[in-house]
Design an enzyme around this catalytic site. Structure first.
Site, mmCIF file in Angstrom:
data_model
loop_
_atom_site.group_PDB
_atom_site.id
_atom_site.type_symbol
_atom_site.label_atom_id
_atom_site.label_comp_id
_atom_site.label_asym_id
_atom_site.label_seq_id
_atom_site.Cartn_x
_atom_site.Cartn_y
_atom_site.Cartn_z
ATOM 1 N N HIS A 1 0.833 -1.241 -0.111
ATOM 2 C CA HIS A 1 0.066 0.026 -0.035
ATOM 3 C C HIS A 1 0.659 1.218 -0.063
ATOM 4 O O HIS A 1 2.033 1.248 0.363
ATOM 5 C CB HIS A 1 -0.849 0.056 1.241
ATOM 6 C CG HIS A 1 -1.805 -0.867 1.317
ATOM 7 N ND1 HIS A 1 -3.120 -0.953 2.038
ATOM 8 C CD2 HIS A 1 -2.215 -2.100 0.598
ATOM 9 C CE1 HIS A 1 -3.732 -1.958 1.784
ATOM 10 N NE2 HIS A 1 -3.312 -2.769 0.938
ATOM 11 N N GLU B 1 0.886 3.982 1.929
ATOM 12 C CA GLU B 1 1.276 4.236 3.237
ATOM 13 C C GLU B 1 2.442 3.276 3.502
ATOM 14 O O GLU B 1 3.526 3.761 4.110
ATOM 15 C CB GLU B 1 0.219 3.998 4.365
ATOM 16 C CG GLU B 1 -0.881 4.783 3.810
ATOM 17 C CD GLU B 1 -2.150 4.025 3.480
ATOM 18 O OE1 GLU B 1 -1.835 3.376 1.993
ATOM 19 O OE2 GLU B 1 -3.383 4.095 3.606
ATOM 20 N N CYS C 1 -2.469 -0.539 7.511
ATOM 21 C CA CYS C 1 -1.685 0.716 7.505
ATOM 22 C C CYS C 1 -1.762 1.484 8.807
ATOM 23 O O CYS C 1 -0.759 2.159 9.115
ATOM 24 C CB CYS C 1 -2.093 1.588 6.211
ATOM 25 S SG CYS C 1 -1.680 0.721 4.617
ATOM 26 N N CYS D 1 -6.166 1.953 5.799
ATOM 27 C CA CYS D 1 -6.884 0.785 6.218
ATOM 28 C C CYS D 1 -6.427 0.319 7.713
ATOM 29 O O CYS D 1 -5.496 0.938 7.873
ATOM 30 C CB CYS D 1 -6.615 -0.273 5.157
ATOM 31 S SG CYS D 1 -4.855 -1.057 5.150
#
Length: 138
Positions: free
Chosen positions: A46, A48, A79, A76
């Protein structure tokens, strides 16, 4: 947030879910990332996570207490957990994610000292996501 959005556009162009993230410390960009889940075949790639790793490598510490993460979509749970472990000082996100965002779980996932601001460039951040999923369905 503009830099994070540029990275979201990059993800969009590579047919990744268009999310971009940057980490800033002392007004200096020290980490950046955009979703690369498909290209890396890695469910944890992801935006992040990639930005956090880059920032940690830059400053040589696992903690990011004096840093701010700018991300185009509400993180999410995975993260948000990473943000808690890094003790991120501030989180600023664009669009809310009512289905998968950490706020939808009602649990206090982030570090208690992390400041959170949502809705920055929200319309732009939502628009690129909606366009991406519309394009993918066609």
């Amino acid at each position: 947030m503009r830099e994070a959005f540029k990275l979201a556009v990059r993800a969009y162009e590579q047919e990744e879910i268009p999310v971009g993230a940057v980490v800033v410390a002392n007004n200096k960009l020290i980490g950046r990332g955009y979703n690369q889940v498909e290209s890396l075949n890695d469910a944890t790639a992801h935006a992040e996570m990639l930005a956090i790793t880059a920032a940690q490598n830059y400053i040589g510490s696992k903690y990011l207490v004096d840093c701010t993460l700018y991300v185009t979509l509400e993180p999410c749970v995975m993260c948000a957990g990473a943000l808690a472990w890094t003790q991120m000082g501030k989180l600023i996100y664009g669009a809310a994610d009512p289905q998968k965002g950490f706020n939808s779980y009602g649990a206090k996932i982030l570090h208690p000292k992390t400041k959170v601001v949502g809705g920055i460039m929200e319309k732009d951040c939502q628009s690129i996501l909606l366009d991406f999923f519309k394009r993918m369905r066609n």
